[in-house]
Design an enzyme around this catalytic site. Sequence first.
Site, PDB file in Angstrom:
ATOM      1  N   GLY A   1       0.169   0.455  -7.683  1.00 16.06           N
ATOM      2  CA  GLY A   1      -1.244  -0.091  -7.416  1.00 16.06           C
ATOM      3  C   GLY A   1      -1.096  -1.514  -7.839  1.00 16.06           C
ATOM      4  N   ASN A   2      -2.453  -1.918  -7.762  1.00 13.37           N
ATOM      5  CA  ASN A   2      -2.527  -3.275  -8.298  1.00 13.37           C
ATOM      6  C   ASN A   2      -4.038  -3.471  -9.005  1.00 13.37           C
ATOM      7  OD1 ASN A   2      -4.678  -4.426  -6.150  1.00 13.37           O
ATOM      8  ND2 ASN A   2      -3.011  -3.898  -4.932  1.00 13.37           N
ATOM      9  N   ARG A   3      -4.531  -4.418  -9.390  1.00 14.66           N
ATOM     10  CA  ARG A   3      -5.673  -4.550 -10.109  1.00 14.66           C
ATOM     11  C   ARG A   3      -7.052  -4.854  -9.470  1.00 14.66           C
ATOM     12  NH1 ARG A   3      -4.475  -5.064 -15.647  1.00 14.66           N
ATOM     13  NH2 ARG A   3      -2.175  -5.226 -15.980  1.00 14.66           N
TER      14      ARG A   3
ATOM     15  N   ALA B   1      -6.187  -6.161  -1.307  1.00 13.92           N
ATOM     16  CA  ALA B   1      -4.686  -6.325  -1.838  1.00 13.92           C
ATOM     17  C   ALA B   1      -3.918  -5.391  -1.516  1.00 13.92           C
ATOM     18  CB  ALA B   1      -4.995  -6.526  -3.438  1.00 13.92           C
TER      19      ALA B   1
END
Length: 224
Positions: free
Chosen positions: A31-33, A97
Amino acid sequence: MNRPSASWAGRHVLVSAGPTYEDIDPVRFIGNRSSGKMGFAIAAAAARRGATVTLVAGPVHLPTPEGVRRIDVRSAAQMHAAVLAQLPATIYFGAAAVADFTPATVTADKLKKRAGQDTMTLELVRTEDILADVARHHARPTRVVGFAAETGELDGYARDKLQRKHVDLICANRVGVAGSGFEADDNTLVVHGHGIERTLGPASKAAVADALLDLVEQEFADVP
Ligand code: PMT
């Protein structure tokens, strides 16, 4: 933020927001932030102006803005399918994102470490580029707005994405620092277009979203 409430009436604004989660096995993912705040702020601002707004959201913990139709997705593939299924739209804002790579296979069972195993290699494959596919779709929105999240030099990569993805605007923002980009309540966008370069913010993401919609209104008289 005191816009005439109906100034975007008749427009379908399509927004993608948040991260994507790419499953590795039943318990792990890549995943990402991204918190979704920037994309949700754009959706809210467009709804306040009277647009019909569809928000395709990755896994985030945010309430749905008033007057916005929300479609929840998890992976880049799901986001790709959901966004394209919502066309036609007047304007697309690609603020999500999206993972550039996803595991080549998702195992049905939890991956186990073997005795003596010190390293592990995951094979990743490219995801489809939602922004580029929207921009070259037969039902292309009148305007396509992308984002660029950068840790280093902002302008060169943003201009490259503007050309390569055939979009009308790219909003570059710095990530990996406090006060902008991922998770923060505030942001600064350096917006690049064909003959356009404007800095919006630093300000709250709500104010930056409104400034971005103002810019679209000022620069693109052809938006129906
Ligand atoms: O969600 P927040 O915490 O509020 O943070 C906001 C944000 C930093 C996530 C947002 O402002 C932002 O920059 N979004 C784009 C992040 C990103 O993935 O940038 P990129 O440079 O990797 O991608 C460029 C563009 O291509 C983006 O519009 C992205 O949505 C799009 N893309 C990328 C890969 C892919 N497979 N499909 C895409 O559509």
